[in-house]
Design a protein around this motif. Sequence first.
Motif, PDB file in Angstrom:
ATOM      1  N   ASN A 127       0.849  -1.190   0.000  1.00  0.00           N
ATOM      2  CA  ASN A 127       0.000   0.000   0.000  1.00  0.00           C
ATOM      3  C   ASN A 127       0.885   1.241   0.000  1.00  0.00           C
ATOM      4  N   PRO A 128       0.729   2.163  -0.974  1.00  0.00           N
ATOM      5  CA  PRO A 128       1.586   3.366  -0.993  1.00  0.00           C
ATOM      6  C   PRO A 128       1.351   4.287   0.201  1.00  0.00           C
ATOM      7  N   ILE A 129       0.194   4.169   0.828  1.00  0.00           N
ATOM      8  CA  ILE A 129      -0.067   5.012   2.004  1.00  0.00           C
ATOM      9  C   ILE A 129       0.871   4.619   3.143  1.00  0.00           C
ATOM     10  N   TYR A 130       1.228   3.327   3.251  1.00  0.00           N
ATOM     11  CA  TYR A 130       2.164   2.895   4.287  1.00  0.00           C
ATOM     12  C   TYR A 130       3.514   3.576   4.122  1.00  0.00           C
ATOM     13  N   LYS A 131       3.951   3.738   2.890  1.00  0.00           N
ATOM     14  CA  LYS A 131       5.233   4.412   2.648  1.00  0.00           C
ATOM     15  C   LYS A 131       5.179   5.863   3.080  1.00  0.00           C
ATOM     16  N   GLU A 132       4.040   6.494   2.832  1.00  0.00           N
ATOM     17  CA  GLU A 132       3.881   7.886   3.293  1.00  0.00           C
ATOM     18  C   GLU A 132       3.897   7.963   4.810  1.00  0.00           C
ATOM     19  N   TYR A 133       3.267   6.979   5.446  1.00  0.00           N
ATOM     20  CA  TYR A 133       3.266   6.946   6.909  1.00  0.00           C
ATOM     21  C   TYR A 133       4.683   6.744   7.461  1.00  0.00           C
ATOM     22  N   THR A 134       5.460   5.884   6.838  1.00  0.00           N
ATOM     23  CA  THR A 134       6.824   5.655   7.321  1.00  0.00           C
ATOM     24  C   THR A 134       7.683   6.913   7.166  1.00  0.00           C
ATOM     25  N   ASN A 135       7.462   7.666   6.090  1.00  0.00           N
ATOM     26  CA  ASN A 135       8.189   8.942   5.945  1.00  0.00           C
ATOM     27  C   ASN A 135       7.795   9.920   7.055  1.00  0.00           C
ATOM     28  N   ASP A 136       6.502   9.956   7.390  1.00  0.00           N
ATOM     29  CA  ASP A 136       6.066  10.825   8.495  1.00  0.00           C
ATOM     30  C   ASP A 136       6.668  10.381   9.814  1.00  0.00           C
ATOM     31  N   ILE A 137       6.721   9.081  10.035  1.00  0.00           N
ATOM     32  CA  ILE A 137       7.317   8.569  11.274  1.00  0.00           C
ATOM     33  C   ILE A 137       8.786   8.940  11.350  1.00  0.00           C
ATOM     34  N   HIS A 138       9.481   8.819  10.215  1.00  0.00           N
ATOM     35  CA  HIS A 138      10.910   9.146  10.205  1.00  0.00           C
ATOM     36  C   HIS A 138      11.143  10.629  10.466  1.00  0.00           C
ATOM     37  N   ARG A 139      10.351  11.487   9.851  1.00  0.00           N
ATOM     38  CA  ARG A 139      10.511  12.935  10.081  1.00  0.00           C
ATOM     39  C   ARG A 139      10.164  13.306  11.517  1.00  0.00           C
ATOM     40  N   SER A 140       9.114  12.722  12.053  1.00  0.00           N
ATOM     41  CA  SER A 140       8.739  13.034  13.436  1.00  0.00           C
ATOM     42  C   SER A 140       9.800  12.553  14.409  1.00  0.00           C
ATOM     43  N   GLY A 141      10.334  11.369  14.179  1.00  0.00           N
ATOM     44  CA  GLY A 141      11.397  10.871  15.055  1.00  0.00           C
ATOM     45  C   GLY A 141      12.656  11.716  14.966  1.00  0.00           C
ATOM     46  N   GLN A 142      12.992  12.158  13.742  1.00  0.00           N
ATOM     47  CA  GLN A 142      14.164  13.026  13.591  1.00  0.00           C
ATOM     48  C   GLN A 142      13.965  14.358  14.295  1.00  0.00           C
ATOM     49  N   HIS A 143      12.745  14.904  14.210  1.00  0.00           N
ATOM     50  CA  HIS A 143      12.442  16.158  14.910  1.00  0.00           C
ATOM     51  C   HIS A 143      12.554  15.978  16.421  1.00  0.00           C
ATOM     52  N   LEU A 144      12.033  14.866  16.925  1.00  0.00           N
ATOM     53  CA  LEU A 144      12.115  14.617  18.364  1.00  0.00           C
ATOM     54  C   LEU A 144      13.559  14.415  18.806  1.00  0.00           C
ATOM     55  N   LEU A 145      14.373  13.748  18.009  1.00  0.00           N
ATOM     56  CA  LEU A 145      15.777  13.548  18.351  1.00  0.00           C
ATOM     57  C   LEU A 145      16.530  14.879  18.376  1.00  0.00           C
ATOM     58  N   ASN A 146      16.238  15.738  17.398  1.00  0.00           N
ATOM     59  CA  ASN A 146      16.876  17.066  17.397  1.00  0.00           C
ATOM     60  C   ASN A 146      16.468  17.870  18.622  1.00  0.00           C
ATOM     61  N   LEU A 147      15.198  17.774  19.005  1.00  0.00           N
ATOM     62  CA  LEU A 147      14.727  18.489  20.188  1.00  0.00           C
ATOM     63  C   LEU A 147      15.453  17.996  21.441  1.00  0.00           C
ATOM     64  N   ILE A 148      15.608  16.685  21.570  1.00  0.00           N
ATOM     65  CA  ILE A 148      16.294  16.133  22.740  1.00  0.00           C
ATOM     66  C   ILE A 148      17.746  16.574  22.769  1.00  0.00           C
ATOM     67  N   ASN A 149      18.395  16.559  21.610  1.00  0.00           N
ATOM     68  CA  ASN A 149      19.797  16.979  21.560  1.00  0.00           C
ATOM     69  C   ASN A 149      19.962  18.445  21.941  1.00  0.00           C
ATOM     70  N   GLU A 150      19.047  19.293  21.467  1.00  0.00           N
ATOM     71  CA  GLU A 150      19.147  20.718  21.793  1.00  0.00           C
ATOM     72  C   GLU A 150      18.888  20.965  23.272  1.00  0.00           C
ATOM     73  N   ILE A 151      17.918  20.248  23.844  1.00  0.00           N
ATOM     74  CA  ILE A 151      17.650  20.413  25.276  1.00  0.00           C
ATOM     75  C   ILE A 151      18.856  19.963  26.094  1.00  0.00           C
ATOM     76  N   LEU A 152      19.469  18.868  25.690  1.00  0.00           N
ATOM     77  CA  LEU A 152      20.645  18.389  26.417  1.00  0.00           C
ATOM     78  C   LEU A 152      21.813  19.357  26.280  1.00  0.00           C
ATOM     79  N   ASP A 153      21.991  19.920  25.088  1.00  0.00           N
ATOM     80  CA  ASP A 153      23.069  20.905  24.909  1.00  0.00           C
ATOM     81  C   ASP A 153      22.846  22.115  25.797  1.00  0.00           C
ATOM     82  N   LEU A 154      21.609  22.640  25.816  1.00  0.00           N
ATOM     83  CA  LEU A 154      21.329  23.813  26.645  1.00  0.00           C
ATOM     84  C   LEU A 154      21.465  23.482  28.124  1.00  0.00           C
ATOM     85  N   SER A 155      21.082  22.284  28.534  1.00  0.00           N
ATOM     86  CA  SER A 155      21.214  21.891  29.940  1.00  0.00           C
ATOM     87  C   SER A 155      22.678  21.790  30.338  1.00  0.00           C
TER      88      SER A 155
END
Length: 511
Positions: A297-325
């Motif tokens: 299903n091509p919709i699954y591929k779109e969902y996996t791209n969204d999951i990857h972008r959301s996870g990357q955004h969350l990882l960047n947020l964690i890294n920035e919070i740790l740097d500031l801390s």
Amino acid sequence: MSQGVSSQTDKNIVDLSRSHKNKAVAKAVKATRERLQTGNATTQHFDREMMVMHLTAMLQGATVVPILVLLITAIGTYFNQQLNLIGWAFLALSFHAANILIARRAKAREMTPESARKWRRYLLAGQVLNGGGWALFALQQCQFCGGNSYVLFKGAGLLVALSAASLANTMLRRAVMFGFAPVALALAAKAGLSRDVPDIGLLAMFAIAFAFFIYVSDRMFLTNRSLLSFQSEKDDLIAELEVAKSMSDEARRRAEEANLAKSRFLASMSHELRTPLNAILGFSEVMATEVMGPLNNPIYKEYTNDIHRSGQHLLNLINEILDLSRIEAGRYELNEESISLLEICEDCIGMVQLRARAKNIAIQSNVEPNLPLVWADEKSMRQVILNLLSNAVKFTPQGGEVTVKVGWTAGGGQYISIKDNGPGIPENEIPVVLSAFGQGSIAIKSAEQGTGLGLPIVQAILAKHNGQFHLKSKLREGTEVIAILPAKRVLQSLPAVEETQAVERRRRSFA
């Protein structure tokens, strides 16, 4: 170090052995506030204080009146050549001894506002008794004195006694009036009976001096009470400052505890969050690229791209919070070396070039040639430039332009300027943008929202390098950010020494 302080590493920041509040100071301030809220209580407090001061001064100057009485007796006996003044002196000293006895008893008792009023009545009655003794002196006659010499002598003696009593009773209101009213009555009665001009003159002179010293003593009493009021206000202010300091220490202690709790949370959760995020990012990327096979299903591929972008955004947020801390906790260590800002800028421009081309944004570079190296942390400076370039590309509209400048400052340092022609930032929102997790209204409305930690991290990193950060922006005119490194971090190159031969490199030997 006190024994109550824990020796553990994570507790050295906060001293939990300190008391939370200074109870004695708080109790004193509470009593002071209650006293100041009622004017009558304030007056009673000052009257009690002034009564104590009057009793102290009265006991300390107990020998002044006997010396004055003995001196007047000696001079009067010399003029009168009779012994009637000796009897008056014995009577006056007896009255003065009674007043001293009253003062001693009052001093030995605990002084309260109620007892202060009672002892004040006793002391005023003692002043009337002393006034009766001086009234007897005013009625003295001299049979062997010629002219008006004895009248002048009595007038001088009464004036000296009146002035001495005015100075000695400044803390006891109306003491002069009660103490010398009998003298005025005695002089008035004598002048009315004799109708002699010297007696009338003595009465007039004493009446004027009496009114003057009553006014002076009353003004001195009010002045002393005002001084006590100012002293009380100063004490109240000191107490308020002590309470404010205690509250500030308590707030700082709680802030340190909160900061410690935050550090513990981040230290414990960073690993717990990063481990599943790595799995999410890895598996979502595998599924998006269809490494293990195509997705039906091509919709699954779109969902996996969204999951990857959301996870990357969350990882960047964690890294920035740790740097500031780490920066706030003082654990952000710089690995300083000689680096070139020009090279770092070129690398960072290449890294954001793909995103800029996707939005048709042109990145122009304007650098000064032959810039010397600087002594800084390459990773930190790369993070600074990437954050600033990413923000510029993020908020610049389609077909916009970003200008990057690298050059000398007026003080001999080096700067990096990144300017865009985006929507800009309102002037009242600049402090919000520069704060942690702060975002302007344009960033909130934008489709590409960030974490709000980029600029605070940039400021903190530049502060670690003793540098400066400036943000200039106007609405609908664009934004310019400037990162400055001080002149002491610029490495000046020295010319080569031609006459000196190169030192041959020593060969290492290993056992």
